[in-house]
Write an enzyme that holds these catalytic residues in place. Structure first.
Site, PDB file in Angstrom:
ATOM      1  N   LYS A 241     -31.127 -15.307   2.460  1.00  0.00           N
ATOM      2  CA  LYS A 241     -32.084 -15.538   3.548  1.00  0.00           C
ATOM      3  C   LYS A 241     -32.424 -17.025   3.577  1.00  0.00           C
ATOM      4  O   LYS A 241     -32.088 -17.779   2.680  1.00  0.00           O
ATOM      5  CB  LYS A 241     -33.389 -14.751   3.334  1.00  0.00           C
ATOM      6  CG  LYS A 241     -33.241 -13.265   3.073  1.00  0.00           C
ATOM      7  CD  LYS A 241     -32.894 -12.485   4.294  1.00  0.00           C
ATOM      8  CE  LYS A 241     -32.788 -10.992   3.934  1.00  0.00           C
ATOM      9  NZ  LYS A 241     -32.062 -10.246   4.906  1.00  0.00           N
TER      10      LYS A 241
ATOM     11  N   SER B  31     -28.052  -9.888   8.846  1.00  0.00           N
ATOM     12  CA  SER B  31     -29.391 -10.486   8.839  1.00  0.00           C
ATOM     13  C   SER B  31     -29.385 -12.007   9.009  1.00  0.00           C
ATOM     14  O   SER B  31     -30.414 -12.580   9.358  1.00  0.00           O
ATOM     15  CB  SER B  31     -30.144 -10.114   7.570  1.00  0.00           C
ATOM     16  OG  SER B  31     -29.608 -10.761   6.447  1.00  0.00           O
TER      17      SER B  31
END
Length: 189
Positions: free
Chosen positions: A92, A49
């Site tokens: 993230k 990701s």
């Protein structure tokens, strides 16, 4: 004592030596625990990701001291507790903070914060699209929360799916890839 003479060496008590070693080991363990709890934590990246910024299998240090003095801000790469799976830590990039409004335009693939399109060189030009079944847009980030997205926008389950995350769930600021050595380096925020 005359020159050339040495002091007599006293024989060490084995029990005293053993207790010294136990005390030293306890000190090292307490120090390691304190550093891990309050200063930094190491993580292995399990998914793609955050590629190309952080690759699958990279080992990353996340430091905790910065967030004792300030809250996460735009561009920070944060580690935080997963809102859906207890005990799991995610990594993230912080895109928006409390009070800001996020919008995603599926036509141009851009993320807008407070009506302004973001310049996101870390996505390598990959478009950002909404996720079916995810949040509705425009989305205003509640106070005390942050909006996070993976740099690999076409392969990231992030705030587009689960919404903003509480600042209280943030565990640190990712600062360094330390393994493998080919990827060694500071992370750009």
């Amino acid at each position: 004592m005359d020159a050339g003479q040495h002091a007599n060496q006293r024989r060490r008590n084995p029990l005293r030596t053993f207790l010294s070693l136990i005390c030293m080991l306890a000190f090292v363990l307490v120090l390691a625990w304190a550093l891990r709890t309050y200063v930094f934590q190491a993580y292995e990246i399990p998914s793609g990701s955050m590629e190309e910024t952080i690759m699958t299998g990279d080992m990353v240090f996340s430091e905790k001291v910065t967030y004792y003095f300030r809250e996460p801000d735009y561009g920070d790469i944060v580690t935080f507790h997963d809102t859906e799976i207890p005990g799991r830590i995610l990594i993230k990039r912080c895109i928006a903070t409390g009070g800001q409004t996020v919008d995603i335009n599926d036509e141009d693939g851009l993320v807008y914060v407070d009506g302004v399109p973001l310049d996101e060189p870390y996505t390598d030009g990959k478009p950002s699209y909404t996720i079916p079944g995810g949040v509705s847009y425009p989305y205003t980030v509640p106070e005390g929360e942050i909006w996070v997205m993976g740099d690999n926008r076409t392969n990231s389950q992030d705030s587009r799916k689960f919404g903003a995350v509480p600042v209280s769930s943030v565990t640190g600021l990712a600062v360094l890839v330390y393994w493998p050595l080919d990827n060694f380096g500071l992370l750009e925020h």
